[in-house]
Design a protein around this motif. Structure first.
Motif, PDB file in Angstrom:
ATOM      1  N   ASP A  73       0.929  -1.518  -0.108  1.00  0.00           N
ATOM      2  CA  ASP A  73      -0.064   0.013   0.022  1.00  0.00           C
ATOM      3  C   ASP A  73       0.822   1.130  -0.009  1.00  0.00           C
ATOM      4  N   LEU A  74       1.737   1.298   0.725  1.00  0.00           N
ATOM      5  CA  LEU A  74       2.825   2.326   1.205  1.00  0.00           C
ATOM      6  C   LEU A  74       3.824   2.459  -0.584  1.00  0.00           C
ATOM      7  N   VAL A  75       3.927   1.479  -1.206  1.00  0.00           N
ATOM      8  CA  VAL A  75       4.632   1.999  -2.633  1.00  0.00           C
ATOM      9  C   VAL A  75       3.354   2.010  -3.312  1.00  0.00           C
ATOM     10  N   PHE A  76       2.409   1.739  -3.830  1.00  0.00           N
ATOM     11  CA  PHE A  76       0.790   1.711  -4.141  1.00  0.00           C
ATOM     12  C   PHE A  76       0.698   3.905  -4.450  1.00  0.00           C
ATOM     13  N   LEU A  77       0.638   3.941  -2.776  1.00  0.00           N
ATOM     14  CA  LEU A  77       0.529   5.934  -2.925  1.00  0.00           C
ATOM     15  C   LEU A  77       1.527   6.687  -2.970  1.00  0.00           C
ATOM     16  N   GLY A  78       2.587   5.956  -3.273  1.00  0.00           N
ATOM     17  CA  GLY A  78       3.721   6.908  -3.827  1.00  0.00           C
ATOM     18  C   GLY A  78       3.719   6.565  -5.763  1.00  0.00           C
ATOM     19  N   ILE A  79       3.466   5.744  -6.327  1.00  0.00           N
ATOM     20  CA  ILE A  79       3.064   5.949  -7.542  1.00  0.00           C
ATOM     21  C   ILE A  79       1.635   6.577  -7.961  1.00  0.00           C
ATOM     22  N   GLY A  80       1.117   5.986  -7.118  1.00  0.00           N
ATOM     23  CA  GLY A  80      -0.290   7.081  -7.530  1.00  0.00           C
ATOM     24  C   GLY A  80      -0.139   8.411  -6.765  1.00  0.00           C
ATOM     25  N   SER A  81       0.819   8.849  -6.082  1.00  0.00           N
ATOM     26  CA  SER A  81       1.267  11.434  -6.171  1.00  0.00           C
ATOM     27  C   SER A  81       2.232  11.446  -7.798  1.00  0.00           C
ATOM     28  N   VAL A  82       2.988  10.328  -7.445  1.00  0.00           N
ATOM     29  CA  VAL A  82       3.496  10.673  -9.037  1.00  0.00           C
ATOM     30  C   VAL A  82       3.290  10.938 -10.487  1.00  0.00           C
TER      31      VAL A  82
END
Length: 187
Positions: A37-46
């Protein structure tokens, strides 16, 4: 009066791991986010509006193939800016475009900011309020929406690459800066 060297000792002090774990267990909060989830949060914000919409416009009207340099310049600028309103405006553009393609044309006065000839960007406000409600409801719901959006974004990028890579023609890169160096910053 602070003694010499004491300030630096306080600056690098550490808490005991056991004390931190105890505080976390007694906080009443539950762990809802995993590493995925944390990785996807980063990808989603980029990966956001710019990569899907503004890239083509910037290349066509301002920077040409030099848009790659514009991205580098934009990344530095983004490090110093708060981008929530830009993202909301981008999502608003998607919604207004989607509605327009379905035959529903909203008044410009309520879909653009005053700088662009409107009064207020109502879709951007509603989208921001919707996301705020999701965040207030809880982390689990927000994480699920983020997962869906990131999967969609990544799928679009993969489809784009599959369709675009075979059609790359390096002769289109000449001239690299058709609008000069000022096109880079405009792009």
């Amino acid at each position: 009066v602070v003694e010499k060297g004491v300030f630096f000792m306080d600056l690098f002090r550490k808490k005991d791991i056991g004390a931190l774990r105890s505080m976390a267990q007694n906080s009443g909060l539950t762990k809802n986010l995993g590493a995925f989830d944390l990785v996807f949060l980063g990808i989603g914000s980029v990966i956001g509006t710019g990569i899907f919409v503004l890239t083509g416009v910037g290349a066509a009207l301002y920077a040409g193939p030099g848009i790659a340099i514009s991205f580098i310049l934009a990344s530095v600028a983004c490090a110093f800016a708060v981008t929530c309103s830009t993202v909301a405006a981008g999502w608003s553009g998607y919604v207004v475009g989607l509605l327009s393609s379905g035959g529903i044309d909203l008044p410009v006065a309520f879909t653009k900011v005053p700088e662009e000839g409107g009064i207020i960007n109502v879709p951007a406000i509603l989208i921001t309020m919707f996301l705020c409600i999701l965040l207030v409801r809880g982390t689990k719901e927000t994480v699920m929406i983020n997962r869906i959006l990131v999967f969609v974004k990544l799928a679009v990028i993969v489809i784009f690459f599959v369709l675009a890579v075979p059609n790359i023609d390096p002769t289109n890169w000449d001239p690299f800066l058709p609008y000069g160096t000022q096109g880079i910053s405009a792009g």
